[in-house]
Design a protein around this motif. Structure first.
Motif, PDB file in Angstrom:
ATOM      1  N   HIS A 103       0.890  -1.066  -0.031  1.00 14.17           N
ATOM      2  CA  HIS A 103      -0.016   0.030   0.032  1.00 14.17           C
ATOM      3  C   HIS A 103       0.922   1.186  -0.167  1.00 14.17           C
ATOM      4  O   HIS A 103       0.562   2.114  -0.731  1.00 14.17           O
ATOM      5  CB  HIS A 103      -0.862   0.130   1.239  1.00 14.17           C
ATOM      6  N   LEU A 104       1.900   1.205   0.908  1.00 11.77           N
ATOM      7  CA  LEU A 104       2.745   2.375   0.850  1.00 11.77           C
ATOM      8  C   LEU A 104       3.498   2.358  -0.405  1.00 11.77           C
ATOM      9  O   LEU A 104       3.560   3.668  -0.958  1.00 11.77           O
ATOM     10  CB  LEU A 104       3.806   2.107   2.010  1.00 11.77           C
ATOM     11  N   LEU A 105       3.993   1.597  -1.035  1.00 13.14           N
ATOM     12  CA  LEU A 105       4.718   1.559  -2.218  1.00 13.14           C
ATOM     13  C   LEU A 105       3.890   2.384  -3.362  1.00 13.14           C
ATOM     14  O   LEU A 105       4.098   2.853  -4.125  1.00 13.14           O
ATOM     15  CB  LEU A 105       5.193   0.154  -2.830  1.00 13.14           C
ATOM     16  N   LYS A 106       2.537   1.809  -3.540  1.00 10.41           N
ATOM     17  CA  LYS A 106       1.634   2.115  -4.439  1.00 10.41           C
ATOM     18  C   LYS A 106       1.212   3.571  -4.166  1.00 10.41           C
ATOM     19  O   LYS A 106       0.816   4.132  -5.225  1.00 10.41           O
ATOM     20  CB  LYS A 106       0.458   1.152  -4.700  1.00 10.41           C
ATOM     21  N   ALA A 107       1.365   4.166  -3.264  1.00  9.19           N
ATOM     22  CA  ALA A 107       1.106   5.430  -2.862  1.00  9.19           C
ATOM     23  C   ALA A 107       2.100   6.431  -3.847  1.00  9.19           C
ATOM     24  O   ALA A 107       1.880   7.635  -3.738  1.00  9.19           O
ATOM     25  CB  ALA A 107       1.055   5.653  -1.493  1.00  9.19           C
ATOM     26  N   GLY A 108       3.201   6.156  -4.139  1.00  7.68           N
ATOM     27  CA  GLY A 108       3.783   6.580  -5.282  1.00  7.68           C
ATOM     28  C   GLY A 108       4.957   7.549  -4.534  1.00  7.68           C
ATOM     29  O   GLY A 108       5.524   7.296  -3.415  1.00  7.68           O
ATOM     30  N   GLY A 109       5.231   8.582  -5.259  1.00  3.64           N
ATOM     31  CA  GLY A 109       6.142   9.512  -4.663  1.00  3.64           C
ATOM     32  C   GLY A 109       6.902   9.964  -5.834  1.00  3.64           C
ATOM     33  O   GLY A 109       6.820   9.348  -7.096  1.00  3.64           O
ATOM     34  N   LYS A 110       7.754  11.013  -5.790  1.00  3.24           N
ATOM     35  CA  LYS A 110       8.551  11.191  -7.041  1.00  3.24           C
ATOM     36  C   LYS A 110      10.082  10.671  -6.923  1.00  3.24           C
ATOM     37  O   LYS A 110      10.485  10.755  -8.097  1.00  3.24           O
ATOM     38  CB  LYS A 110       9.046  12.878  -6.547  1.00  3.24           C
ATOM     39  N   ARG A 111      10.316   9.702  -5.960  1.00  2.00           N
ATOM     40  CA  ARG A 111      11.496   8.825  -6.165  1.00  2.00           C
ATOM     41  C   ARG A 111      12.520   9.708  -6.301  1.00  2.00           C
ATOM     42  O   ARG A 111      13.541   9.529  -7.080  1.00  2.00           O
ATOM     43  CB  ARG A 111      11.319   7.775  -7.474  1.00  2.00           C
ATOM     44  N   ILE A 112      12.667  11.030  -5.540  1.00  2.00           N
ATOM     45  CA  ILE A 112      13.683  11.948  -6.076  1.00  2.00           C
ATOM     46  C   ILE A 112      15.099  11.536  -5.511  1.00  2.00           C
ATOM     47  O   ILE A 112      16.152  11.773  -6.178  1.00  2.00           O
ATOM     48  CB  ILE A 112      13.221  13.263  -5.471  1.00  2.00           C
ATOM     49  N   ARG A 113      15.097  10.816  -4.414  1.00  2.00           N
ATOM     50  CA  ARG A 113      16.419  10.265  -3.851  1.00  2.00           C
ATOM     51  C   ARG A 113      17.002   9.280  -4.854  1.00  2.00           C
ATOM     52  O   ARG A 113      18.169   9.427  -4.990  1.00  2.00           O
ATOM     53  CB  ARG A 113      16.128   9.770  -2.444  1.00  2.00           C
ATOM     54  N   PRO A 114      16.341   8.245  -5.275  1.00  2.00           N
ATOM     55  CA  PRO A 114      16.879   7.478  -6.290  1.00  2.00           C
ATOM     56  C   PRO A 114      17.228   8.034  -7.485  1.00  2.00           C
ATOM     57  O   PRO A 114      18.366   7.513  -8.168  1.00  2.00           O
ATOM     58  CB  PRO A 114      15.861   6.365  -6.535  1.00  2.00           C
ATOM     59  N   VAL A 115      16.677   9.200  -7.863  1.00  2.00           N
ATOM     60  CA  VAL A 115      16.961   9.637  -9.007  1.00  2.00           C
ATOM     61  C   VAL A 115      18.170  10.462  -8.656  1.00  2.00           C
ATOM     62  O   VAL A 115      19.182  10.468  -9.793  1.00  2.00           O
ATOM     63  CB  VAL A 115      15.880  10.600  -9.650  1.00  2.00           C
ATOM     64  N   PHE A 116      18.536  11.077  -7.659  1.00  2.00           N
ATOM     65  CA  PHE A 116      19.642  11.724  -7.337  1.00  2.00           C
ATOM     66  C   PHE A 116      20.924  10.555  -7.045  1.00  2.00           C
ATOM     67  O   PHE A 116      21.910  11.217  -7.501  1.00  2.00           O
ATOM     68  CB  PHE A 116      19.739  12.465  -5.957  1.00  2.00           C
ATOM     69  N   VAL A 117      20.597   9.513  -6.728  1.00  2.00           N
ATOM     70  CA  VAL A 117      21.639   8.465  -6.659  1.00  2.00           C
ATOM     71  C   VAL A 117      22.159   8.313  -8.264  1.00  2.00           C
ATOM     72  O   VAL A 117      23.483   8.028  -8.397  1.00  2.00           O
ATOM     73  CB  VAL A 117      21.157   6.986  -6.008  1.00  2.00           C
ATOM     74  N   LEU A 118      21.077   8.201  -8.893  1.00  2.00           N
ATOM     75  CA  LEU A 118      21.520   7.704 -10.449  1.00  2.00           C
ATOM     76  C   LEU A 118      22.375   8.723 -11.279  1.00  2.00           C
ATOM     77  O   LEU A 118      23.228   8.422 -11.811  1.00  2.00           O
ATOM     78  CB  LEU A 118      20.513   7.334 -10.987  1.00  2.00           C
ATOM     79  N   LEU A 119      21.899   9.973 -10.941  1.00  2.00           N
ATOM     80  CA  LEU A 119      22.745  11.083 -11.782  1.00  2.00           C
ATOM     81  C   LEU A 119      23.868  11.032 -11.092  1.00  2.00           C
ATOM     82  O   LEU A 119      24.832  11.626 -11.799  1.00  2.00           O
ATOM     83  CB  LEU A 119      21.601  12.292 -11.397  1.00  2.00           C
TER      84      LEU A 119
END
Length: 324
Positions: free
Chosen positions: A38-54
């Motif tokens: 339920h928590l995962l499906k609520a989504g979010g910007k995933r900004i922290r993973p994007v910063f890791v990748l960049l």
């Protein structure tokens, strides 16, 4: 360049991380599985993973390695939100029922604990001991930040420094180490790692200040929760601190804050919001957020000229101007 284009470029890698998040929180215990999903499906910007990748693009880009950085960081963020919702008695987040409101406090607390534990389990796949030390220190600081927030509930005499130290621990640090650990895991030069940490720290400070502004100025549709949620919980944010320093507003604001406190947050906060909105507080808070964004972009200046550098600057500008 638009934010949607940045996410589109990393779409496949973000999908890998999303799949890893889902696999990581799976459980044979039915209630834990349901609450975590339920928590995962609520989504979010995933900004922290994007910063890791960049950040990983400034070294040897290895998605399998970066995944083991991005997943724990996002799980730590998610777990902290579950615990926050219990403390704040929050019914919704991002327009969806919180784990606490869908089940109860006990399920929420144990779900948060479970997700924290799974984050640490994924992190064991990282061989560099420095990454473990940075991650564990950040978790300690986040816990201190949460305790400090409780200590300062309805405290109208706190200083700007108290507020800034609190948001450093609660928000900025995790964003800072997302950039730092992504670069470290990719073997980027130390100077690059330091500059990316500075970038992330300043973006994180602006992110939280902007969040606190939106709680005063946004709509329920924009926020996914009612505006004024912070003051209902007793959280005195930067716009309120600025407004309290305006002599013609101070006494009435203090009366409103005391009224809200005595009602345990279960009261209308419309007059309180009107007072803050009618002051110079929002403008002053926006100016400080803009200064942090300026510092974050300045931290990128010495980095090698590549797509990730331009994208980080674009994300910073988006954070400084976002309205949701």
């Amino acid at each position: 360049m638009k934010l949607i284009e940045i996410y589109a470029r990393k779409r496949k890698d973000i999908a890998v991380i999303e799949q890893a998040l889902e696999q990581t929180v799976r459980s044979d215990q039915a209630l834990l599985q349901e609450a975590s999903q339920h928590l995962l499906k609520a989504g979010g910007k995933r900004i922290r993973p994007v910063f890791v990748l960049l950040a990983g693009e400034f070294g040897h880009y290895d998605l399998n390695c970066l995944k083991h950085v991005a997943v724990p960081l996002e799980l730590i963020h998610m777990a902290s939100l579950v615990h926050d919702d219990v403390i704040d008695d929050a019914a919704t987040r991002r327009g969806q029922p919180t784990v606490m409101s869908k089940w109860d406090n006990r399920v929420a607390m144990y779900t948060g604990d479970y997700i924290f534990a799974k984050a640490l389990d994924v992190a064991t796949k990282l061989e560099d001991a420095r990454l473990h030390r940075i991650l564990s220190k950040a978790m300690v600081e986040m816990a201190i930040g949460e305790m400090e927030q409780i200590r300062f509930f309805f405290e109208t005499e706190q200083s700007n420094r108290d507020y800034l130290l609190r948001i450093r621990r609660k928000t900025a640090l995790l964003i800072a180490i997302s950039c730092q650990l992504g670069a470290l895991a990719a073997g980027a030069p130390e100077s690059v790692v330091r500059d990316l940490y500075r970038f992330g720290y300043n973006v994180g400070m602006a992110f939280q200040i902007r969040d606190d502004i939106l709680d005063m100025t946004g709509t329920e549709k924009q926020l996914g929760k009612p505006p004024g949620s912070d003051i209902r919980q007793g959280n005195i944010t930067l716009p309120v601190l600025y407004a309290l320093r305006e002599e013609h507003l101070r006494d009435e604001l203090l009366r409103e804050i005391e009224r809200i406190r005595l009602a345990d947050g279960q009261t209308d906060v419309g007059r309180f919001l009107s007072l803050v909105r009618g002051s110079s507080a929002i403008r002053r808070a926006e100016e400080l957020a803009s200064r942090y964004i300026g510092k974050s972009i300045a931290a990128l200046e010495k980095l090698p000229d590549r797509t990730a550098k331009r994208e980080l600057a674009e994300i910073a500008r988006f954070i400084g101007e976002r309205n949701y």
